[in-house]
Each structure stands twice: as C-alpha cells, then as structure tokens.
Design a protein around this motif. Structure first.
Motif, PDB file in Angstrom:
ATOM      1  N   ARG A 180      50.190 100.761  -3.077  1.00  0.00           N
ATOM      2  CA  ARG A 180      50.117 101.110  -1.653  1.00  0.00           C
ATOM      3  C   ARG A 180      49.737  99.916  -0.777  1.00  0.00           C
ATOM      4  O   ARG A 180      49.730 100.000   0.440  1.00  0.00           O
ATOM      5  CB  ARG A 180      49.153 102.281  -1.435  1.00  0.00           C
ATOM      6  N   VAL A 181      49.424  98.813  -1.412  1.00  0.00           N
ATOM      7  CA  VAL A 181      49.018  97.608  -0.679  1.00  0.00           C
ATOM      8  C   VAL A 181      50.171  96.601  -0.624  1.00  0.00           C
ATOM      9  O   VAL A 181      50.789  96.301  -1.652  1.00  0.00           O
ATOM     10  CB  VAL A 181      47.818  96.927  -1.373  1.00  0.00           C
ATOM     11  N   ARG A 198      50.716  92.699   0.112  1.00  0.00           N
ATOM     12  CA  ARG A 198      49.990  91.432   0.286  1.00  0.00           C
ATOM     13  C   ARG A 198      50.982  90.391   0.786  1.00  0.00           C
ATOM     14  O   ARG A 198      51.921  90.040   0.097  1.00  0.00           O
ATOM     15  CB  ARG A 198      49.353  90.997  -1.043  1.00  0.00           C
ATOM     16  N   VAL A 256      51.820  94.654  11.203  1.00  0.00           N
ATOM     17  CA  VAL A 256      51.230  95.767  10.451  1.00  0.00           C
ATOM     18  C   VAL A 256      52.123  97.001  10.555  1.00  0.00           C
ATOM     19  O   VAL A 256      52.427  97.655   9.538  1.00  0.00           O
ATOM     20  CB  VAL A 256      49.803  96.075  10.972  1.00  0.00           C
ATOM     21  N   ARG A 290      54.069  98.678   7.389  1.00  0.00           N
ATOM     22  CA  ARG A 290      53.727 100.086   7.074  1.00  0.00           C
ATOM     23  C   ARG A 290      54.970 100.963   7.085  1.00  0.00           C
ATOM     24  O   ARG A 290      55.131 101.829   6.231  1.00  0.00           O
ATOM     25  CB  ARG A 290      52.720 100.604   8.103  1.00  0.00           C
ATOM     26  N   ARG A 345      48.357  99.840   3.243  1.00  0.00           N
ATOM     27  CA  ARG A 345      47.482  98.737   3.654  1.00  0.00           C
ATOM     28  C   ARG A 345      48.288  97.446   3.734  1.00  0.00           C
ATOM     29  O   ARG A 345      49.150  97.194   2.882  1.00  0.00           O
ATOM     30  CB  ARG A 345      46.322  98.554   2.646  1.00  0.00           C
ATOM     31  N   VAL A 346      47.971  96.616   4.725  1.00  0.00           N
ATOM     32  CA  VAL A 346      48.696  95.354   4.916  1.00  0.00           C
ATOM     33  C   VAL A 346      47.672  94.231   4.920  1.00  0.00           C
ATOM     34  O   VAL A 346      46.813  94.164   5.813  1.00  0.00           O
ATOM     35  CB  VAL A 346      49.490  95.367   6.238  1.00  0.00           C
ATOM     36  N   LEU A 347      47.756  93.370   3.918  1.00  0.00           N
ATOM     37  CA  LEU A 347      46.777  92.283   3.784  1.00  0.00           C
ATOM     38  C   LEU A 347      47.480  90.938   3.827  1.00  0.00           C
ATOM     39  O   LEU A 347      48.619  90.802   3.370  1.00  0.00           O
ATOM     40  CB  LEU A 347      46.003  92.409   2.469  1.00  0.00           C
ATOM     41  N   LEU A 348      46.782  89.960   4.345  1.00  0.00           N
ATOM     42  CA  LEU A 348      47.307  88.601   4.415  1.00  0.00           C
ATOM     43  C   LEU A 348      46.598  87.744   3.377  1.00  0.00           C
ATOM     44  O   LEU A 348      45.358  87.623   3.406  1.00  0.00           O
ATOM     45  CB  LEU A 348      47.072  88.031   5.815  1.00  0.00           C
ATOM     46  N   ASP A 349      47.363  87.153   2.478  1.00  0.00           N
ATOM     47  CA  ASP A 349      46.771  86.310   1.436  1.00  0.00           C
ATOM     48  C   ASP A 349      46.127  85.078   2.073  1.00  0.00           C
ATOM     49  O   ASP A 349      46.753  84.382   2.878  1.00  0.00           O
ATOM     50  CB  ASP A 349      47.855  85.882   0.442  1.00  0.00           C
TER      51      ASP A 349
END
Lengths: 72, 280
Positions: free
Chosen positions: B219-220, B222, B241, B245, B251-255
């Motif tokens: 669900r994430v 990256r 985002v 989505r 969930r939206v994450l930035l490395d």
C-alpha cells in the motif's frame, strides 16, 4: 533490529514530539519519517536528510523515506 | 562528430554489416532506438525489422515512443504480445526474473527471425552494462542474440551522442527499465501491481518529472526522484500525492536518498548477482 527500537531512538534524536518514524512496507523494510510541513520542506534534499537516512539504515531499515503527507 | 565517436560508429557499422540482416529487440528506449536507426542506415529497410514485445511490464509511453520513432524514421516495425507474466518462475519475482522475461522475448524473436529469413537477432546492451546485474544476458546468449554496441565498445554516452547526431528524440531520454523492476524481489509480479506503478508514474510524468521511479511496497509507494527535481516536487507536493494515490497507493513517501540507478539490486547478496561480462 526492531522497528520499535528505531522509532524510539530516532524520535529522541530528531526535532521533537511531532516527529514519527514508522516501519512500513510488507517486511517493515522502510523507515517512514513523518514530520510537519515546515520540517519536511527544510529536510528534503539536504545533508541532514542524508545523515538521517544513514542513521536509520544503520538500525536495519533498507530504505528511509519521508511521508509526503505531513504530520499535522 | 569527433574522431573518437566516428571510429566507434564505424565499428558499429561493421558489426551490423556482419550481422547481415537483423531483427532488433526494440523497446523504445534510447539504446534500441539508435540500434534500429543505425541498422536501417547500414543494412536498408529490407534487412531490418524492429520488434517491440508488448506486455504489462512495458510502460505505455515507451510503446508510443517505439511506434512514433519507427514511423518518423521509416524503420520497419512490428509489435508482438509477450506473455512473461504467465510464467510462474517470472511472476514469483526472483532476483533472476529478467532471465525468464528475456527467455520469452528472445524465444519469440528468434522464431520470428527464422520464419521471416532474418539472419541475426540483436539487442541494445552496451559497454556500460558490463558488470551490472543482468540475468537476462544469459537468455540472450542461449539464443545467440548479438549485442552490436557491446561488440563495438560503445557506452551510454556514445549512444546518446550518436542519437543526437541522428536527430533521434530519445537522445536524452532517461533510462527506463521495465515496470517489474519497481517491485521488490520476492513479491509477486501481477498485472494489478504493474498497473498501479504505471498509473502512478504516468501522473508524475504528466507533472513534468523526468528521472524517477515509483517503488511498489504494497500500500506504500516509495518515490525515488533525481535530486535536481526535488524542489519542484515540494512545490507540487499535493498534486504528486493525489496522482500517486489515484494510481492505487494509500501512502506516498519520498526516499531520502533520491533516485539511484540499480537500487533494486543493492539489497542482493553477491551470490545472487549475475553480472554481464561473466563474473558472478
């Protein structure tokens, strides 16, 4: 290395109670850092971000990433 | 063209002439586009066929690039459906996943070459790929697929320079491996997951981002993005985002370490690396 240990240590290291580090991904392989928007904008792309990533990777996380949905 | 590049081009032309007639594995990426264009110039339209293997792991924008370039430059082009997803060994997503994908692709292309009377099947592997984790190269070797850039000792910068000289729109196109490379090894490759990645990446491309990957962690999402594009990402954060989505992630994450070519392979133990050029 447990994600819980990573959470508590980094929370202490960082900027205060509004910072949260979660273990995310199917195997908890990502350290997901959630901070308020001003801290997010200040952190991303800086040497501080690289240092933080290095420290969390030392705790056993394969990836370190900041949540683009900032903390309230 | 400088002298060094001219010598390399001459070597490439000699290799292509030696191939006689070619089917080019043609993904729409910078390497295969130049290879098809150079082959057309050296061998003529009767002796070249660029073939794109279409599957859920090929980004749709690359398929469009492949088609557009072929039309613009008069490259004989064919699209075939490949079905690597139905191979359980591929779908299980081991660290040598590419071997099974390329087994399917090169198997189809060598059969096509035999059927249509083409002497050689060629791919766009180049000198800079030597030493990289390339399990697909074994499948190419098993079917005697040749790599003219590798034989002529051309690297990526040479390929970009020659592409620019020839007016190819791909000359500065970022590297674009297949969508399955966004899914961590050991997590099954499914058409649903590939669609999620593609939708998310298309939304970023629509916002003008160029060098990035959307890594799939259930669900994430990256995001790995080139450091030069991070300021714009922060400016357009809400749209980023929302777009990712809509692709199907929660969930939206930035490395924090940014876009790194080959980062998927960084977690592999040395024993699982299959390097192009032979050493394990």
């Amino acid at each position: 290395v447990s994600a819980r240990r990573g959470r508590s240590r980094e929370r202490d290291d960082l900027a205060g109670p509004e910072v949260r580090v979660e273990a995310l991904g199917p195997d908890g392989e990502i350290a997901g850092v959630r901070v308020p928007l001003p801290a997010l904008e200040r952190l991303v792309g800086t040497a501080e971000a690289a240092n933080l990533a290095g420290r969390l990777r030392e705790l056993g996380f394969r990836h370190v990433a900041v949540d683009l949905d900032p903390a309230p | 063209m400088d002298a060094d590049l001219a010598i390399k081009r001459a070597r490439l032309d000699a290799v292509l002439r030696d191939c006689g007639s070619v089917i080019v594995g043609y993904s729409g990426g910078v390497d295969s586009v130049l290879l098809a264009r150079a082959a057309l110039e050296v061998l003529g339209a009767d002796r070249v066929l660029a073939v794109t293997g279409k599957s859920a792991s090929l980004p749709s924008w690359m398929e469009s690039t492949a088609r557009d370039v072929a039309e613009t430059f008069g490259i004989p082009w064919l699209e075939i459906d490949t079905d690597e997803l139905s191979d359980r060994r591929y779908a299980a997503n081991p660290s040598n996943r590419c071997y099974y994908c390329k087994t399917e692709l090169w198997g189809r292309l060598t059969a096509l070459a035999a059927e249509r009377g083409f002497r050689t099947v060629v791919d766009g592997s180049n000198a800079d790929d030597v030493g990289d984790h390339r399990p697909g190269a074994a499948a190419a070797a098993e079917r005697r697929v040749r790599s003219p850039f590798l034989e002529a000792r051309l690297g990526k910068e040479d390929i970009r320079s020659l592409s620019r000289e020839l007016g190819l729109p791909t000359w500065n196109q970022p590297a674009a491996p297949c969508l399955a490379s966004r899914i961590p090894y050991g997590i099954e490759v499914t058409s649903d997951r590939l669609r999620q990645v593609e939708r998310a990446e298309l939304s970023l491309r629509a916002l003008g981002f160029r060098e990035f990957r959307v890594r799939h962690h259930e669900r994430v999402a990256r995001l790995e993005i080139h450091p030069a594009e991070i300021p714009r990402l922060l400016e357009r954060r809400p749209e980023v985002v929302e777009g990712v989505r809509r692709g199907g992630f929660e969930r939206v994450l930035l490395d924090l370490e940014g876009y790194r070519r080959g980062s998927l392979n960084a977690s592999l133990p040395p024993s699982q690396l299959v390097r192009l050029g032979g050493d394990a």
